[in-house]
Write an enzyme that holds these catalytic residues in place. Structure first.
Site, short mmCIF file in Angstrom:
data_model
loop_
_atom_site.label_atom_id
_atom_site.label_comp_id
_atom_site.label_asym_id
_atom_site.label_seq_id
_atom_site.Cartn_x
_atom_site.Cartn_y
_atom_site.Cartn_z
N SER A 118 0.83 -1.21 0.00
CA SER A 118 0.00 0.00 0.00
C SER A 118 0.87 1.26 0.00
CB SER A 118 -0.96 -0.03 1.20
OG SER A 118 -1.99 0.92 1.06
N ASP A 176 -10.34 -4.30 -4.36
CA ASP A 176 -9.73 -3.36 -3.41
C ASP A 176 -10.70 -2.23 -3.08
OD1 ASP A 176 -7.91 -1.67 -1.98
OD2 ASP A 176 -6.27 -2.62 -3.08
N HIS A 234 -7.96 -5.44 -0.04
CA HIS A 234 -6.70 -4.69 -0.07
C HIS A 234 -5.49 -5.45 0.47
CE1 HIS A 234 -4.19 -1.15 -0.20
NE2 HIS A 234 -4.04 -1.12 1.11
#
Length: 262
Positions: free
Chosen positions: A87, A204, A234
């Site tokens: 991320s 996501d 995610h």
């Protein structure tokens, strides 16, 4: 800093966590890598977890780059190194590669935050430019709901009781994060020719999948791979299907190590 080190390990994996979270959430992943023959180095990024300083705040995104560079320097110089960033940590890894160009065997990006879904509302987005000058350390509510990042009930329950997960970040942190994303796109030509594996959650709820693809296609490398995981949320390494995600990562690294022996 947490590390798993063995004389018999073939290479080192450096894990860079994402926004709001902390390195302790990667203990199981790190242990698995170590069981499969890798040294592992990971720690909390500035302003997160148990790192010193104001929580949820940084002065500059470059703090992340400097931190990752230090972790790389801690690795055994006689062993290949792989960078794995999740991320926001993925953006930090991208910027480290673009700015520092460290000698690594490969890079793995897990749902990199090349574009954010459901970010700040437009009035707040505008106000953040002003507040970044007047009150950069001001923190605002900006948490990630556990049920939006994973479908794994065990992880969700654990995260709900995790005091180290941030629920506020500073205006400066937000602006620096956004700038980091812009720079990642602006300097695609500065990414060194290193084997790259981008793995993106197909469902996501946090990052914009189309922006991940856009960044990936802008990168001109001799070897790069894009893998999208349909239906996964995610945090692909925390999903019920994580063993497949892990195996995919492991195969990528083992392939690179085999090439060095040819």
């Amino acid at each position: 800093m947490t590390s798993f080190v063995s004389d018999q390990s073939a290479a080192t994996v450096i894990i860079v966590h994402g926004a709001f979270e902390h390195s302790g959430r990667y203990d199981d992943l790190a242990s698995q890598f170590h069981r499969d023959g890798f040294d592992v180095i990971y720690d909390d990024l500035p302003g997160q977890g148990r790192s010193p300083g104001k929580k949820g705040h940084i002065k500059s995104f470059h703090e992340y780059i400097e931190t990752i560079q230090k972790w790389i320097e801690k690795a055994d110089p006689d062993k290949p190194v792989f960078l794995l960033g999740h991320s926001m940590g993925g953006i930090a890894v991208i910027r480290t590669m673009q700015k520092v160009k460290p000698q690594v065997e490969g890079v793995i990006l897990s749902s990199p935050a090349a574009g954010i879904l459901n970010g700040a509302e437009k009035p707040m987005e505008i106000a953040s430019y002003i507040l970044n000058r007047l009150s950069p350390r001001l923190r605002v509510k900006a948490s990630l709901q556990p049920n939006l990042i994973t479908r794994n009930e065990k992880v969700i329950l654990k995260d709900e009781d995790d005091d180290l997960i941030l629920d506020k970040v500073s205006i400066r942190w937000y602006r620096e994060f956004k700038q980091g994303i812009k720079e990642a796109f602006r300097h695609t030509d500065q990414f060194p020719d290193v084997p790259l594996l981008v793995m993106q959650a197909g469902d996501d709820r946090i990052v914009d999948v189309s922006k991940t693809k856009e960044w990936f296609h802008k990168i001109d490398l001799t070897e790069k791979s894009y893998k999208q995981w349909p239906g996964l949320y995610h945090e692909i390494f925390n999903e019920p299907e994580w063993p497949m995600v892990y195996e995919y990562s492991l195969n990528f690294m083992q392939l690179q190590l085999k090439k060095t022996k040819l």
